[in-house]
Scaffold this motif. Structure first.
Motif, mmCIF file in Angstrom:
data_model
loop_
_atom_site.group_PDB
_atom_site.id
_atom_site.type_symbol
_atom_site.label_atom_id
_atom_site.label_comp_id
_atom_site.label_asym_id
_atom_site.label_seq_id
_atom_site.Cartn_x
_atom_site.Cartn_y
_atom_site.Cartn_z
ATOM 1 N N LYS A 12 37.323 42.045 32.471
ATOM 2 C CA LYS A 12 38.661 41.569 32.854
ATOM 3 C C LYS A 12 38.640 40.074 33.164
ATOM 4 O O LYS A 12 39.564 39.331 32.824
ATOM 5 N N ALA A 13 37.554 39.636 33.806
ATOM 6 C CA ALA A 13 37.421 38.205 34.097
ATOM 7 C C ALA A 13 37.215 37.413 32.813
ATOM 8 O O ALA A 13 37.743 36.299 32.658
ATOM 9 N N GLU A 14 36.491 37.966 31.871
ATOM 10 C CA GLU A 14 36.262 37.291 30.593
ATOM 11 C C GLU A 14 37.576 37.139 29.817
ATOM 12 O O GLU A 14 37.780 36.140 29.131
ATOM 13 N N ASP A 15 38.460 38.121 29.940
ATOM 14 C CA ASP A 15 39.770 38.017 29.272
ATOM 15 C C ASP A 15 40.535 36.794 29.782
ATOM 16 O O ASP A 15 41.164 36.071 28.997
ATOM 17 N N LEU A 16 40.491 36.574 31.083
ATOM 18 C CA LEU A 16 41.173 35.417 31.670
ATOM 19 C C LEU A 16 40.499 34.121 31.245
ATOM 20 O O LEU A 16 41.158 33.114 30.982
ATOM 21 N N LYS A 17 39.180 34.139 31.158
ATOM 22 C CA LYS A 17 38.450 32.960 30.698
ATOM 23 C C LYS A 17 38.799 32.647 29.246
ATOM 24 O O LYS A 17 39.006 31.482 28.884
ATOM 25 N N GLN A 18 38.891 33.680 28.417
ATOM 26 C CA GLN A 18 39.210 33.493 27.002
ATOM 27 C C GLN A 18 40.630 32.965 26.812
ATOM 28 O O GLN A 18 40.912 32.291 25.824
ATOM 29 N N LEU A 19 41.512 33.252 27.750
ATOM 30 C CA LEU A 19 42.872 32.714 27.679
ATOM 31 C C LEU A 19 42.868 31.197 27.812
ATOM 32 O O LEU A 19 43.789 30.523 27.349
ATOM 33 N N GLY A 20 41.822 30.667 28.452
ATOM 34 C CA GLY A 20 41.732 29.231 28.644
ATOM 35 C C GLY A 20 42.126 28.783 30.032
ATOM 36 O O GLY A 20 42.110 27.588 30.334
ATOM 37 N N SER A 21 42.504 29.714 30.898
ATOM 38 C CA SER A 21 42.871 29.360 32.267
ATOM 39 C C SER A 21 41.637 28.883 33.029
ATOM 40 O O SER A 21 40.510 29.245 32.707
ATOM 41 N N ASN A 22 41.870 28.046 34.039
ATOM 42 C CA ASN A 22 40.752 27.595 34.872
ATOM 43 C C ASN A 22 40.907 27.988 36.339
ATOM 44 O O ASN A 22 39.984 27.843 37.122
ATOM 45 N N TYR A 23 42.088 28.463 36.716
ATOM 46 C CA TYR A 23 42.357 28.922 38.083
ATOM 47 C C TYR A 23 43.053 30.280 38.025
ATOM 48 O O TYR A 23 43.929 30.494 37.193
ATOM 49 N N ILE A 24 42.680 31.156 38.949
ATOM 50 C CA ILE A 24 43.320 32.464 39.052
ATOM 51 C C ILE A 24 43.817 32.651 40.483
ATOM 52 O O ILE A 24 43.075 32.412 41.438
ATOM 53 N N ALA A 25 45.068 33.065 40.626
ATOM 54 C CA ALA A 25 45.609 33.403 41.938
ATOM 55 C C ALA A 25 45.417 34.891 42.183
ATOM 56 O O ALA A 25 45.800 35.719 41.356
ATOM 57 N N VAL A 26 44.777 35.210 43.311
ATOM 58 C CA VAL A 26 44.665 36.603 43.748
ATOM 59 C C VAL A 26 45.519 36.762 44.998
ATOM 60 O O VAL A 26 45.610 35.844 45.819
ATOM 61 N N MET A 27 46.154 37.933 45.144
ATOM 62 C CA MET A 27 47.245 38.049 46.116
ATOM 63 C C MET A 27 47.080 39.244 47.044
ATOM 64 O O MET A 27 47.435 40.366 46.685
ATOM 65 N N PRO A 28 46.519 38.996 48.243
ATOM 66 C CA PRO A 28 46.459 40.063 49.246
ATOM 67 C C PRO A 28 47.839 40.284 49.859
ATOM 68 O O PRO A 28 48.483 39.341 50.306
ATOM 69 N N TYR A 29 48.289 41.520 49.866
ATOM 70 C CA TYR A 29 49.623 41.827 50.380
ATOM 71 C C TYR A 29 49.572 42.369 51.803
ATOM 72 O O TYR A 29 48.656 43.092 52.181
ATOM 73 N N ALA A 30 50.581 41.986 52.578
ATOM 74 C CA ALA A 30 50.855 42.594 53.874
ATOM 75 C C ALA A 30 52.250 43.204 53.801
ATOM 76 O O ALA A 30 53.081 42.788 52.983
ATOM 77 N N PHE A 31 52.517 44.174 54.668
ATOM 78 C CA PHE A 31 53.775 44.914 54.601
ATOM 79 C C PHE A 31 54.490 44.894 55.944
ATOM 80 O O PHE A 31 53.879 45.012 57.002
ATOM 81 N N MET A 32 55.815 44.731 55.877
ATOM 82 C CA MET A 32 56.683 44.792 57.051
ATOM 83 C C MET A 32 57.689 45.918 56.859
ATOM 84 O O MET A 32 58.290 46.028 55.780
#
Length: 344
Positions: free
Chosen positions: A46-66
């Motif tokens: 999955k990480a290689e797929d993002l690398k192959q896209l040519g991206s250099n930064y990935i945002a990961v998003m921890p969620y909190a709930f209210m």
């Protein structure tokens, strides 16, 4: 004497080299992708797929709930959440992404019950505000420590929380100071496109973060020329705003659904049944890139969004923000491969 000069030269050479390496994380235009949290941690493929896209930064998003936007309770890092939203899961995803040479932004989000917009979070009493502030502080500092542990390049300290930031500025000043005391990377905050010019935080941060869902076109399929024309005026305003604060602008989110009229209300993620329209999505993304990406005041951005468990046989992505399996994905591979080194 010759030996001493040699070692002196070697010292300065290595020091310069290490400084250049350390600065490399902030010398590139950010070709970012927002990665949807998954039920299980991502694997190397999955990480290689993002690398192959040519991206250099990935945002990961921890969620909190209210439970409600006026209730100070804030829930995060629970066993009921998907792995990609938790402390352990985020840590694993960061390690795997970085092993592929990808930089990371940790970007916490809040989900409010009944789909209430986070910008409307507002407590009814000072007591509730103080309780909510303490809960939010715990949430952000947890991921600030994780970001420092994994040497994450960029941390976003909040997403689209206009009322919270506007009504409690002293808290946010204290929070920024406390985050900086434990985290040595770059900081931003992500404000909605229509509220970014009303905040006083920007001078304390490394990037002006904007979730950039500006209305662009009323057309069913906007042409590239139409898109560029609208962004030309928007770019002037953003350039002035960046110069006023002496801080570069980062699109912490941008993106368009592959549907008719995708540029009318780009923020609209409702499950409406507009017909699929890949050309509209492509022209809107391409026009944004052509208008902004080479500007020196613009740091780059994170495209919304990428599904690590994308199924090419499923029709559920056909008219959503995803670019996978569409003409926009082919375009991104070409665009992200351009040399875009910018001196910050």
């Amino acid at each position: 004497m010759k030996i001493s000069r040699f070692y002196l030269f070697l010292f300065f050479f290595l020091n310069t080299l290490l400084s250049a390496i350390a600065q490399d994380e902030v010398s590139q235009k950010i070709n970012g992708i927002s990665m949807v949290a998954s039920r299980n941690s991502i694997d190397m493929g999955k990480a290689e797929d993002l690398k192959q896209l040519g991206s250099n930064y990935i945002a990961v998003m921890p969620y909190a709930f209210m439970p409600e936007n006026e209730n100070p309770k804030l829930i995060f890092d629970t066993k009921r959440q998907w792995s990609g939203e938790t402390v352990k899961g985020i840590g694993t995803d960061v390690r795997i992404l970085k092993s592929q040479g990808l930089q990371v932004m940790i970007k916490p989000h809040i989900w409010v019950g009944n789909g209430v917009f986070t910008g409307d979070i507002s407590m009814l009493s000072d007591k509730d505000w103080k309780q909510f502030e303490e809960n939010y502080r715990t949430y952000i500092l947890t991921f600030a420590r994780l970001a420092e542990q994994h040497r994450v390049s960029l941390l976003c300290i909040g997403t689209e929380l206009h009322e919270f930031v506007s009504q409690r500025p002293e808290f946010w000043c204290r929070l920024i100071d406390e985050v900086r005391s434990i985290y040595t990377g770059k900081l931003t905050y992500a404000e909605n496109w229509d509220k970014h010019n009303n905040l006083m935080l920007w001078d304390s941060l490394d990037f002006i973060g904007i979730d950039a869902y500006f209305p662009i076109s009323e057309s069913k399929t906007p042409s590239l020329e139409q898109v560029n024309m609208v962004w030309k005026d928007l770019a002037k305003e953003l350039n002035s705003f960046s110069k006023f604060h002496n801080t570069k602008i980062l699109f912490t989110e941008y993106g368009y659904r592959s549907i008719d009229y995708a540029g009318r209300e780009p923020w609209n993620s409702s499950r409406n049944q507009h017909p699929a329209n890949e050309t509209a999505q492509l022209n809107l993304i391409k026009g944004l890139h052509q208008s902004l990406w080479d500007e020196d005041w613009f740091a780059g951005g994170f495209l919304w969004k990428w599904f690590p468990n994308y199924d090419p046989n499923s029709k559920r992505y056909k008219n959503r923000f995803a670019v996978q399996g569409k003409v926009s994905e082919i375009y991104l591979k070409s665009f992200f491969s351009r040399p875009t080194i910018i001196e910050y």
